[in-house]
Design a protein around this motif. Structure first.
Motif, PDB file in Angstrom:
ATOM      1  N   ARG A   1     -59.197  12.803  15.597  1.00  0.00           N
ATOM      2  CA  ARG A   1     -59.897  13.777  14.745  1.00  0.00           C
ATOM      3  C   ARG A   1     -61.379  13.824  15.057  1.00  0.00           C
ATOM      4  O   ARG A   1     -62.018  12.785  15.198  1.00  0.00           O
ATOM      5  CB  ARG A   1     -59.736  13.379  13.269  1.00  0.00           C
ATOM      6  CG  ARG A   1     -58.345  13.586  12.725  1.00  0.00           C
ATOM      7  CD  ARG A   1     -58.225  12.956  11.346  1.00  0.00           C
ATOM      8  NE  ARG A   1     -56.971  13.400  10.740  1.00  0.00           N
ATOM      9  CZ  ARG A   1     -56.891  14.459   9.933  1.00  0.00           C
ATOM     10  NH1 ARG A   1     -57.975  15.148   9.624  1.00  0.00           N
ATOM     11  NH2 ARG A   1     -55.731  14.815   9.434  1.00  0.00           N
TER      12      ARG A   1
ATOM     13  N   PRO B   1     -53.702   7.276   1.008  1.00  0.00           N
ATOM     14  CA  PRO B   1     -53.457   8.204   2.111  1.00  0.00           C
ATOM     15  C   PRO B   1     -54.636   9.178   2.249  1.00  0.00           C
ATOM     16  O   PRO B   1     -55.077   9.772   1.269  1.00  0.00           O
ATOM     17  CB  PRO B   1     -52.169   8.919   1.691  1.00  0.00           C
ATOM     18  CG  PRO B   1     -51.457   7.908   0.839  1.00  0.00           C
ATOM     19  CD  PRO B   1     -52.552   7.202   0.083  1.00  0.00           C
ATOM     20  N   GLY B   2     -55.172   9.273   3.450  1.00  0.00           N
ATOM     21  CA  GLY B   2     -56.322  10.145   3.690  1.00  0.00           C
ATOM     22  C   GLY B   2     -57.662   9.440   3.643  1.00  0.00           C
ATOM     23  O   GLY B   2     -58.680  10.023   4.004  1.00  0.00           O
TER      24      GLY B   2
ATOM     25  N   TYR C   1     -59.977   3.519  14.412  1.00  0.00           N
ATOM     26  CA  TYR C   1     -59.415   4.513  13.480  1.00  0.00           C
ATOM     27  C   TYR C   1     -58.610   5.565  14.247  1.00  0.00           C
ATOM     28  O   TYR C   1     -57.474   5.886  13.894  1.00  0.00           O
ATOM     29  CB  TYR C   1     -60.545   5.172  12.673  1.00  0.00           C
ATOM     30  CG  TYR C   1     -60.116   6.463  12.012  1.00  0.00           C
ATOM     31  CD1 TYR C   1     -59.404   6.441  10.814  1.00  0.00           C
ATOM     32  CD2 TYR C   1     -60.372   7.690  12.625  1.00  0.00           C
ATOM     33  CE1 TYR C   1     -58.974   7.620  10.234  1.00  0.00           C
ATOM     34  CE2 TYR C   1     -59.946   8.870  12.053  1.00  0.00           C
ATOM     35  CZ  TYR C   1     -59.236   8.832  10.853  1.00  0.00           C
ATOM     36  OH  TYR C   1     -58.786  10.002  10.294  1.00  0.00           O
ATOM     37  N   ARG C   2     -59.205   6.112  15.321  1.00  0.00           N
ATOM     38  CA  ARG C   2     -58.557   7.208  16.060  1.00  0.00           C
ATOM     39  C   ARG C   2     -57.282   6.747  16.761  1.00  0.00           C
ATOM     40  O   ARG C   2     -56.329   7.513  16.879  1.00  0.00           O
ATOM     41  CB  ARG C   2     -59.529   7.791  17.078  1.00  0.00           C
ATOM     42  CG  ARG C   2     -60.546   8.732  16.431  1.00  0.00           C
ATOM     43  CD  ARG C   2     -61.514   9.288  17.443  1.00  0.00           C
ATOM     44  NE  ARG C   2     -62.317  10.355  16.871  1.00  0.00           N
ATOM     45  CZ  ARG C   2     -63.489  10.751  17.365  1.00  0.00           C
ATOM     46  NH1 ARG C   2     -63.973  10.167  18.450  1.00  0.00           N
ATOM     47  NH2 ARG C   2     -64.159  11.731  16.798  1.00  0.00           N
TER      48      ARG C   2
ATOM     49  N   GLU D   1     -60.215  11.845   5.559  1.00  0.00           N
ATOM     50  CA  GLU D   1     -59.652  12.906   6.398  1.00  0.00           C
ATOM     51  C   GLU D   1     -59.756  14.253   5.699  1.00  0.00           C
ATOM     52  O   GLU D   1     -59.386  14.400   4.539  1.00  0.00           O
ATOM     53  CB  GLU D   1     -58.205  12.559   6.751  1.00  0.00           C
ATOM     54  CG  GLU D   1     -58.177  11.293   7.608  1.00  0.00           C
ATOM     55  CD  GLU D   1     -56.779  10.800   7.955  1.00  0.00           C
ATOM     56  OE1 GLU D   1     -55.787  11.337   7.384  1.00  0.00           O
ATOM     57  OE2 GLU D   1     -56.670   9.880   8.791  1.00  0.00           O
TER      58      GLU D   1
ATOM     59  N   TYR E   1     -59.538   5.743   4.730  1.00  0.00           N
ATOM     60  CA  TYR E   1     -59.377   4.516   5.507  1.00  0.00           C
ATOM     61  C   TYR E   1     -60.709   3.783   5.585  1.00  0.00           C
ATOM     62  O   TYR E   1     -61.775   4.384   5.481  1.00  0.00           O
ATOM     63  CB  TYR E   1     -58.864   4.840   6.926  1.00  0.00           C
ATOM     64  CG  TYR E   1     -57.496   5.480   6.858  1.00  0.00           C
ATOM     65  CD1 TYR E   1     -56.343   4.714   6.978  1.00  0.00           C
ATOM     66  CD2 TYR E   1     -57.363   6.847   6.583  1.00  0.00           C
ATOM     67  CE1 TYR E   1     -55.089   5.280   6.837  1.00  0.00           C
ATOM     68  CE2 TYR E   1     -56.119   7.421   6.436  1.00  0.00           C
ATOM     69  CZ  TYR E   1     -54.978   6.640   6.560  1.00  0.00           C
ATOM     70  OH  TYR E   1     -53.742   7.204   6.403  1.00  0.00           O
TER      71      TYR E   1
ATOM     72  N   HIS F   1     -55.122   4.945  15.665  1.00  0.00           N
ATOM     73  CA  HIS F   1     -53.989   4.910  14.734  1.00  0.00           C
ATOM     74  C   HIS F   1     -53.861   6.159  13.881  1.00  0.00           C
ATOM     75  O   HIS F   1     -52.806   6.391  13.283  1.00  0.00           O
ATOM     76  CB  HIS F   1     -54.111   3.663  13.849  1.00  0.00           C
ATOM     77  CG  HIS F   1     -54.067   2.401  14.639  1.00  0.00           C
ATOM     78  ND1 HIS F   1     -52.884   1.829  15.056  1.00  0.00           N
ATOM     79  CD2 HIS F   1     -55.062   1.647  15.160  1.00  0.00           C
ATOM     80  CE1 HIS F   1     -53.153   0.748  15.781  1.00  0.00           C
ATOM     81  NE2 HIS F   1     -54.472   0.624  15.859  1.00  0.00           N
ATOM     82  N   ARG F   2     -54.913   6.987  13.824  1.00  0.00           N
ATOM     83  CA  ARG F   2     -54.871   8.162  12.961  1.00  0.00           C
ATOM     84  C   ARG F   2     -55.083   9.455  13.735  1.00  0.00           C
ATOM     85  O   ARG F   2     -55.222  10.516  13.124  1.00  0.00           O
ATOM     86  CB  ARG F   2     -55.938   8.044  11.861  1.00  0.00           C
ATOM     87  CG  ARG F   2     -55.683   6.911  10.868  1.00  0.00           C
ATOM     88  CD  ARG F   2     -54.408   7.086  10.069  1.00  0.00           C
ATOM     89  NE  ARG F   2     -54.353   8.390   9.406  1.00  0.00           N
ATOM     90  CZ  ARG F   2     -53.261   8.944   8.898  1.00  0.00           C
ATOM     91  NH1 ARG F   2     -52.093   8.300   8.995  1.00  0.00           N
ATOM     92  NH2 ARG F   2     -53.291  10.122   8.331  1.00  0.00           N
TER      93      ARG F   2
ATOM     94  N   VAL G   1     -53.596  -1.517   8.542  1.00  0.00           N
ATOM     95  CA  VAL G   1     -52.914  -0.694   9.552  1.00  0.00           C
ATOM     96  C   VAL G   1     -52.856  -1.448  10.870  1.00  0.00           C
ATOM     97  O   VAL G   1     -51.797  -1.567  11.492  1.00  0.00           O
ATOM     98  CB  VAL G   1     -53.651   0.655   9.742  1.00  0.00           C
ATOM     99  CG1 VAL G   1     -52.992   1.476  10.844  1.00  0.00           C
ATOM    100  CG2 VAL G   1     -53.694   1.428   8.430  1.00  0.00           C
TER     101      VAL G   1
ATOM    102  N   VAL H   1     -62.639  14.345  10.320  1.00  0.00           N
ATOM    103  CA  VAL H   1     -62.783  13.163   9.475  1.00  0.00           C
ATOM    104  C   VAL H   1     -64.256  13.012   9.087  1.00  0.00           C
ATOM    105  O   VAL H   1     -65.162  13.242   9.897  1.00  0.00           O
ATOM    106  CB  VAL H   1     -62.245  11.903  10.201  1.00  0.00           C
ATOM    107  CG1 VAL H   1     -63.067  11.584  11.453  1.00  0.00           C
ATOM    108  CG2 VAL H   1     -62.201  10.704   9.276  1.00  0.00           C
TER     109      VAL H   1
ATOM    110  N   GLU I   1     -55.725   1.245   5.126  1.00  0.00           N
ATOM    111  CA  GLU I   1     -55.551   2.467   4.344  1.00  0.00           C
ATOM    112  C   GLU I   1     -55.884   2.141   2.890  1.00  0.00           C
ATOM    113  O   GLU I   1     -55.272   1.248   2.291  1.00  0.00           O
ATOM    114  CB  GLU I   1     -54.110   2.975   4.427  1.00  0.00           C
ATOM    115  CG  GLU I   1     -53.917   4.286   3.673  1.00  0.00           C
ATOM    116  CD  GLU I   1     -52.457   4.714   3.602  1.00  0.00           C
ATOM    117  OE1 GLU I   1     -52.044   5.543   4.427  1.00  0.00           O
ATOM    118  OE2 GLU I   1     -51.736   4.195   2.712  1.00  0.00           O
TER     119      GLU I   1
END
Ligand SMILES: [Zn+2]
Length: 631
Positions: A141, A93-94, A134-135, A110, A96, A137-138, A39, A115, A90
């Motif tokens: 959470r 999906p969900g 992580y945060r 996730e 990472y 790009h995602r 990512v 998370v 990744e």
């Protein structure tokens, strides 16, 4: 060391070239898998502590690119190129992972609202930086739970970088761990911690410069971060294979695997993601049955059995397997294939070692004789980058039969120094041994050169030519090593011969870990510091009253040993100290238990307080700077 490092010898260059032909370098699937799902990278990737000290800098490995230099085993170079890849990836999906931000990986699953964090690295600083990546790009959470896969510090030490004790206490963040986690997490480094720490400095090459003549990685990961080690005890212990838990809407099925890579370890499966976390029981190398820093020998027999169970439980369902080191493997068939090879590797080493020891072979003989079948020899994920066939086989021998190989001559040998003096006499003096070592060095027999020259250095530590040639010898052995920890050990030996001792660069014991020690562990930690000889004639007793635990212990020092009991005792002790569980470590650790220091820690003393001084007088703590390559 850069100024005194030598080039690789012709013998080592020849060995490196023949490995290039022997191993399947054309198989580059691992590179595809290690890059898959990238990512973003964190650039630059240095992580600093509050005081500005750099605790991690993966950019220092940027030189590991292209063909292997002559000074690095090409197989280790390949592994290091894979391990040094960093970033947020990744997996599916969900799910990472942040890799290349510590010795280990941190993973993120996730959930409905937040998370779940799996294995928050060694240091709170690196874990916080990984969560921030992580945060970024995602999305922002909240952390909805933490899972520790096992009791090694690279899988929990950074937890306070991703959550806080307050959030855990308030029930906002459940923390899951395998049964026995806390005891093993804190005990492994307590009793022999000083020796392990000094040797770990060698194993991870902490003092070595990072360049083609120095540290290129430890095989399992590049090296250890050096930030703040934290610990929050789990709120839920997993005890049973098949146990299912739901965290933030995410279903997780657990498999217990105690006494494998760690005494407290578990694997777990996410059925909705079809993703299996192998903890550290199946990674892209042969793991250690006995790490070079020293440990209790692990059991390859149950390790293999649990991997069979993993295949039976999750094989065919899991479409990806990931672990807290290295990169994932995708595809249902590939997952089973990978697990099968890993299982067969540990089972083969175990069974063949036991077969051969029953024929009378010793550990060092089995280590020479045992060859892996071609399928295991040519799979990259079974190669000995962290453990090695050689030292694992000796560990299995040790597990079953111990240090004694049965040869009476080895039952009562002279010490290394006394032996060395006699070998020097036998060989006609140190200069003659150096000459013999030089001949071995010139012929490429570095193993013999190391043997002869180590005798010279142990007999005459100031012998300049002997030291210099031994350093050169260790260096060539390091250059030739496929195993990252062997390379680090040899090169650290060369470094200390040339530059003097580097002590213990990374000290593992942290305040959070000390706070989790039980009273019994603390008293044991004190008992192993008693200098028996100095304490022969000392006799004293101390009552320890723990106000918040409703516990009381009688400590007794007599006959050179410190013992303790929690049973009711008759009569008064010489002195009584009253404290809380939290205050107790101050009695045992952090220097002499002087009345002033104890008062500061809120520890009350009643009776003859001179007893504490007499106890202190016989305590003899470990030496973080003990000699390894010299007497
Ligand atoms: Zn680990």
């Amino acid at each position: 060391m850069t100024t005194t490092s030598r080039d690789a010898s012709d013998a080592i260059i020849g060995q490196q070239r023949s490995l290039l032909d022997a191993l399947p370098f054309a198989d580059t699937r691992d590179f595809d898998d290690a890059k898959r799902g990238l990512v973003a990278r964190r650039q630059p990737n240095a992580v600093t502590a509050d005081n500005g000290r750099v605790v991690w800098d993966n950019d220092t490995y940027a030189f590991i690119q292209g063909d292997a230099p002559d000074t690095v085993n090409p197989s280790l170079w390949r592994q290091s190129a894979l391990v040094a890849m960093d970033g947020l990836f990744e997996v599916v999906p969900g799910l990472y992972q942040v890799r290349g931000m510590d010795l280990s990986n941190i993973s993120f699953v996730e959930g409905d609202t937040g998370v779940i964090v799996i294995d928050p690295l060694i240091s709170s600083e690196t874990a916080a930086a990984a969560l921030a990546l992580y945060r970024e790009h995602r999305g922002d959470r909240p952390v909805a739970g933490v899972i520790y896969s096992h009791s090694h510090v690279d899988h929990f030490g950074g937890i306070k970088g991703v959550t806080s004790q307050e959030d855990v206490d308030a029930g906002r963040v459940p923390v899951l761990a395998p049964e026995g986690f806390v005891e093993h997490a804190v005990s492994e480094n307590v009793y022999a911690g000083t020796a392990m720490g000094r040797r770990a400095g060698y194993m991870y090459g902490a003092a070595l410069p990072r360049n083609p003549q120095g540290a290129v990685g430890a095989g399992l990961g590049q090296t250890t971060s050096t930030g703040t080690v934290t610990l929050i005890p789990p709120t839920l212990e997993i005890t049973t294979t098949g146990q299912e838990e739901v965290l933030d809407g995410v279903r997780i099925v657990f498999q217990m695997a105690p006494d494998t890579e760690a005494p407290s370890e578990m694997l777990f499966y996410f059925p909705d993601l079809k993703a299996l976390c192998a903890a550290e029981d199946a990674t892209h190398n042969l793991h250690n049955l006995l790490t070079l820093r020293g440990a209790v020998v692990r059991d390859p027999h149950v390790w293999a059995k649990y991997l069979t169970e993993t295949i039976d439980l999750f094989g065919g369902q899991a479409e990806v397997i990931f672990a807290s080191h290295h990169w994932p493997t995708w595809g249902a068939d590939q997952v089973v294939g990978f697990l099968s090879l890993q299982r067969d590797l540990y089972a083969y080493l175990h069974d063949q070692t036991v077969r051969m020891l029953n024929k009378g072979l010793t550990g060092s003989e089995i280590a020479e004789e045992l060859t892996l079948p071609p399928v295991l020899e040519n799979a990259w994920n079974t190669r000995g980058y962290y453990g090695s066939v050689s030292h694992n086989v000796k560990a299995i021998y040790q597990r079953y039969l111990g240090w004694f190989d049965g040869i009476p001559a080895h039952l009562w040998e002279h010490t290394p120094v006394e032996k060395a003096k006699r070998y020097v006499d036998l060989g006609g003096g140190a200069d003659a041994l150096v000459e013999n070592g030089q001949a071995a060095f010139d012929s490429g027999d570095y193993r013999w050169a190391a043997e002869v020259l180590s005798h010279v250095v142990f007999a005459e530590p100031d012998h300049k030519a002997g030291r210099a040639l031994l350093a050169d010898t260790y260096e060539q052995l390091g250059y030739g090593s496929e195993n990252g920890t062997w390379r680090n050990f040899y090169l650290s030996g060369a470094y200390e011969l040339r530059n003097g001792q580097f002590g213990t660069p990374t000290v593992a014991a942290s305040a959070d870990m000390v706070a989790q020690l039980s009273p019994a562990m603390l008293f044991d930690a004190m008992a192993v510091q008693v200098n028996g000889l100095a304490a022969w004639d000392e006799k004293l007793s101390i009552d320890v009253v723990l106000t918040d635990a409703d516990e009381r212990y009688r400590l007794r020092l007599a006959n050179g040993v410190l013992t303790y009991s929690a049973a009711a005792q008759s009569g008064d002790a010489d002195v009584t100290v009253t404290t809380s569980l939290r205050g107790l470590p101050a009695l045992v650790l952090g220097g002499a238990p002087t009345p002033e220091r104890l008062a500061e820690a809120g520890i009350e003393i009643a009776g003859d307080d001179s007893v504490l001084g007499r106890l202190t007088a016989v305590l003899d703590p470990g030496d973080q700077d003990f000699a390894i390559i010299t007497p």
